[in-house]
Scaffold this active site. Sequence first.
Site, PDB file in Angstrom:
ATOM      1  N   GLY A  25       0.882  -1.169   0.000  1.00 32.15           N
ATOM      2  CA  GLY A  25       0.000   0.000   0.000  1.00 32.15           C
ATOM      3  C   GLY A  25       0.912   1.209   0.000  1.00 32.15           C
ATOM      4  O   GLY A  25       2.140   1.064   0.030  1.00 32.15           O
ATOM      5  N   SER A  26       0.352   2.432   0.023  1.00 27.63           N
ATOM      6  CA  SER A  26       1.217   3.627  -0.020  1.00 27.63           C
ATOM      7  C   SER A  26       2.158   3.667   1.175  1.00 27.63           C
ATOM      8  O   SER A  26       3.326   4.031   1.055  1.00 27.63           O
ATOM      9  CB  SER A  26       0.345   4.886  -0.048  1.00 27.63           C
ATOM     10  OG  SER A  26      -0.595   4.824   1.030  1.00 27.63           O
ATOM     11  N   GLU A  28       3.817   1.445   2.473  1.00 31.92           N
ATOM     12  CA  GLU A  28       4.938   0.502   2.374  1.00 31.92           C
ATOM     13  C   GLU A  28       5.967   0.953   1.351  1.00 31.92           C
ATOM     14  O   GLU A  28       7.099   0.477   1.344  1.00 31.92           O
ATOM     15  CB  GLU A  28       4.424  -0.894   1.987  1.00 31.92           C
ATOM     16  CG  GLU A  28       3.642  -1.597   3.096  1.00 31.92           C
ATOM     17  CD  GLU A  28       2.314  -0.899   3.370  1.00 31.92           C
ATOM     18  OE1 GLU A  28       1.575  -0.616   2.398  1.00 31.92           O
ATOM     19  OE2 GLU A  28       2.043  -0.607   4.544  1.00 31.92           O
ATOM     20  N   GLU A  47      -3.410 -10.753   0.934  1.00 29.39           N
ATOM     21  CA  GLU A  47      -2.451 -10.970   2.031  1.00 29.39           C
ATOM     22  C   GLU A  47      -2.506 -12.405   2.577  1.00 29.39           C
ATOM     23  O   GLU A  47      -1.516 -12.907   3.099  1.00 29.39           O
ATOM     24  CB  GLU A  47      -2.710  -9.958   3.160  1.00 29.39           C
ATOM     25  CG  GLU A  47      -2.352  -8.526   2.789  1.00 29.39           C
ATOM     26  CD  GLU A  47      -3.460  -7.826   2.002  1.00 29.39           C
ATOM     27  OE1 GLU A  47      -4.508  -8.464   1.727  1.00 29.39           O
ATOM     28  OE2 GLU A  47      -3.272  -6.649   1.644  1.00 29.39           O
ATOM     29  N   HIS A  70       0.376  -4.260   4.078  1.00 27.11           N
ATOM     30  CA  HIS A  70      -0.227  -2.942   4.273  1.00 27.11           C
ATOM     31  C   HIS A  70      -0.722  -2.856   5.725  1.00 27.11           C
ATOM     32  O   HIS A  70      -0.909  -3.882   6.411  1.00 27.11           O
ATOM     33  CB  HIS A  70      -1.375  -2.771   3.279  1.00 27.11           C
ATOM     34  CG  HIS A  70      -1.867  -1.367   3.176  1.00 27.11           C
ATOM     35  ND1 HIS A  70      -1.026  -0.265   3.268  1.00 27.11           N
ATOM     36  CD2 HIS A  70      -3.105  -0.867   3.004  1.00 27.11           C
ATOM     37  CE1 HIS A  70      -1.741   0.824   3.148  1.00 27.11           C
ATOM     38  NE2 HIS A  70      -3.003   0.496   2.992  1.00 27.11           N
ATOM     39  N   HIS A 280      -8.515 -32.044  19.368  1.00 30.47           N
ATOM     40  CA  HIS A 280      -9.482 -31.332  18.510  1.00 30.47           C
ATOM     41  C   HIS A 280     -10.897 -31.652  19.014  1.00 30.47           C
ATOM     42  O   HIS A 280     -11.498 -30.873  19.719  1.00 30.47           O
ATOM     43  CB  HIS A 280      -9.278 -31.772  17.067  1.00 30.47           C
ATOM     44  CG  HIS A 280     -10.170 -31.065  16.087  1.00 30.47           C
ATOM     45  ND1 HIS A 280      -9.976 -31.095  14.728  1.00 30.47           N
ATOM     46  CD2 HIS A 280     -11.280 -30.296  16.266  1.00 30.47           C
ATOM     47  CE1 HIS A 280     -10.918 -30.391  14.130  1.00 30.47           C
ATOM     48  NE2 HIS A 280     -11.704 -29.894  15.037  1.00 30.47           N
ATOM     49  N   GLY A 400      -5.289 -25.668  10.794  1.00 31.29           N
ATOM     50  CA  GLY A 400      -6.547 -26.031  10.127  1.00 31.29           C
ATOM     51  C   GLY A 400      -7.203 -24.861   9.428  1.00 31.29           C
ATOM     52  O   GLY A 400      -8.334 -24.953   8.959  1.00 31.29           O
TER      53      GLY A 400
HETATM   54  C1  LIG Z   1     -10.260 -20.044   6.782  1.00 32.25           C
HETATM   55  C2  LIG Z   1     -11.218 -21.191   7.064  1.00 32.25           C
HETATM   56  N1  LIG Z   1     -12.534 -21.012   6.800  1.00 32.25           N
HETATM   57  C3  LIG Z   1     -13.417 -22.029   7.040  1.00 32.25           C
HETATM   58  C4  LIG Z   1     -12.991 -23.231   7.558  1.00 32.25           C
HETATM   59  C5  LIG Z   1     -13.988 -24.320   7.881  1.00 32.25           C
HETATM   60  N2  LIG Z   1     -13.813 -25.527   7.044  1.00 32.25           N
HETATM   61  C6  LIG Z   1     -14.296 -25.660   5.764  1.00 32.25           C
HETATM   62  C7  LIG Z   1     -15.010 -24.566   5.042  1.00 32.25           C
HETATM   63  C8  LIG Z   1     -14.052 -26.909   5.198  1.00 32.25           C
HETATM   64  C9  LIG Z   1     -14.468 -27.461   3.847  1.00 32.25           C
HETATM   65  C10 LIG Z   1     -13.267 -27.613   2.932  1.00 32.25           C
HETATM   66  O1  LIG Z   1     -13.767 -28.072   1.692  1.00 32.25           O
HETATM   67  P1  LIG Z   1     -12.782 -28.669   0.598  1.00 32.25           P
HETATM   68  O2  LIG Z   1     -13.550 -28.742  -0.648  1.00 32.25           O
HETATM   69  O3  LIG Z   1     -11.515 -27.957   0.562  1.00 32.25           O
HETATM   70  O4  LIG Z   1     -12.438 -30.109   1.111  1.00 32.25           O
HETATM   71  P2  LIG Z   1     -13.417 -31.343   1.344  1.00 32.25           P
HETATM   72  O5  LIG Z   1     -14.567 -31.224   0.395  1.00 32.25           O
HETATM   73  O6  LIG Z   1     -12.564 -32.556   1.073  1.00 32.25           O
HETATM   74  O7  LIG Z   1     -13.850 -31.284   2.777  1.00 32.25           O
HETATM   75  S1  LIG Z   1     -13.198 -27.858   6.343  1.00 32.25           S
HETATM   76  C11 LIG Z   1     -13.198 -26.636   7.537  1.00 32.25           C
HETATM   77  O8  LIG Z   1     -12.665 -26.728   8.685  1.00 32.25           O
HETATM   78  C12 LIG Z   1     -11.589 -23.355   7.859  1.00 32.25           C
HETATM   79  N3  LIG Z   1     -11.100 -24.503   8.427  1.00 32.25           N
HETATM   80  N4  LIG Z   1     -10.747 -22.339   7.586  1.00 32.25           N
END
Ligand SMILES: Cc1ncc(Cn2c(C)c(CCOP(=O)(O)OP(=O)(O)O)sc2=O)c(N)n1
Length: 525
Positions: A25-26, A28, A47, A70, A280, A400
């Site tokens: 951005g500006s 930076e 980002e 930014h 988990h 995750g």
């Molecule tokens: C940034 C972010 N947003 C939402 C999720 C929630 N999430 C989401 C939205 C998933 C579905 C992923 O779908 P995909 O098509 O990549 O894979 P599969 O169809 O094999 O599950 S798994 C999961 O934990 C996450 N983990 N991280």
Amino acid sequence: MPSVRRVSHEFLERQGLTTVFGNPGSNELPFLAGLPDGFRYVLGLHEGAVVGMADGYAQATGRPVLVNLHAASGSGNAMGALTNAVASRTPLVVVAGQQVRPAIGPEANLASVDAPALMKPLVGWAAEPACAGDVPRALAQAVFEARLQRRPTYLSVPYDDWSADVDDNALAVLDRRVLRAAVPGGEQRRWLVEQVASARRPALVLGGDIDSAGRFDDAVRLAERLGGPVWAAPSQFRLPFPNRHPLFRGVLPAGIAPVSAAFEGHDLVLVLGAPVFRYHEHLPGRYLPEGTRLIQVTEDASAAARAPMGEALVADPGAVIDVLLEALGAADRPAGPYRPVPEPLTAEGPALHPEQVFAALREEMPEDTAYVVESTSTNAAWWRQTDLRRQGSYYFPAAGGLGFGLPGAVGVAMAQPGRPVVGVIGDGSANYGITALWTAAQHRVPLTVVLLRNGAYGALRWFGGLLGVPDAPGLDIPGLDFTRIAEGYGVRAQHVGSVAELRAALAETPEHPRLIQVDTALTTP
Ligand SMILES: Cc1ncc(Cn2c(C)c(CCOP(=O)(O)OP(=O)(O)O)sc2=O)c(N)n1
Ligand SMILES: [Ca+2]
């Protein structure tokens, strides 16, 4: 006298941080003025993709990497990707632009109000220097903190600082070195060797740090010397051990009760390079079975401090492997044959079963291929069909947080141009970091992206059933065509409709990035 910018660039060059991943951005631009020869700026279009690429690059090189973002809007966009980098203990140094000093208080446009607070507690260390003259020292602190703690750091710099002159004292930072000695000695060494040598039925739990630290093969030697089962720690983001080795029992289940059940009958559980544990699902129970002792060895003092049970030694797990191998000697019997791979499951109808896709990858890609995987419902299929036996073969979003996979694959491929790299990406995940395709095309990164299209957030469909919400909305994502999306970003793409077509496509060696889209059946994780 030299400027803050000149001294800062010189410090970064001496520390080897000359590849900068960024989106400017500006605020930076004054930092980017006059970047010395030898610096390489890698532009990401969002980002999240910038930090994901930097994360993959830093993990694959094993060195700190500079990220330039930014102010609040850019740094905020990066937070999701930073959760992964924090969990994988990736040493990223984020330098963000800030309004000029007189405009911060009045909250002029593009002022990042209380910038360090925005990023804590996510990053390990965050600051905005109290004056321009302190910028070089603060930048050095950000680099050393990231390297020593293996955690992203954040430095917000008002853009009028870069052109300010520094005094002689500021130059002292150029010669600084900060090292850490982490080999247990004396009493600690004797105690550890005695605990392990006297264990009747030891078990090993290995964390991603073992692979990040280049100790994959040494871990095999230690495991074969101990002769007991080996697990990967829960929420695994790297593969620390060959997944078909006869001693390998897979990834520990991510619940308290099942982890304790896995340890039944073992008098010692030695955890190397992992927190204890990143559970988990909430499955309560005893942390450990009766009669089982747990010793954790990690460089991460915070992880050692917050563990709910066991004893911990804050030390370099790799150095501890060396100490144990030296004291215990080599294995006195061969470990036995690696476990064979089962026939891949097949699916009804035109879509392939993910196991068929993974079997094709195993058979067509070279043995030293590095895989960056973000396809959440296909984990079980992946581990049934893959056979990885090399250091640095597997990366997964450590917290995750989706959006690591595609950018991370670009970063890993940039860091290891001589090694085949494949991104195995779900049609849901791909959207969180899709702009990394443009960067891959611009830098002609030799990368294969296998896009698994099942038209759904498959893992959430499964979780919905588990949590008694089978009819949750927002879990279908029909109609996405990643061949056209990829071509729009400049990446050659094709759709394959059979195993034969997939294998033929994989058999070609890519000179530039390419995307292969394949329809897959919905499976459970
Ligand atoms: C940034 C972010 N947003 C939402 C999720 C929630 N999430 C989401 C939205 C998933 C579905 C992923 O779908 P995909 O098509 O990549 O894979 P599969 O169809 O094999 O599950 S798994 C999961 O934990 C996450 N983990 N991280
Ligand atoms: Ca999907």
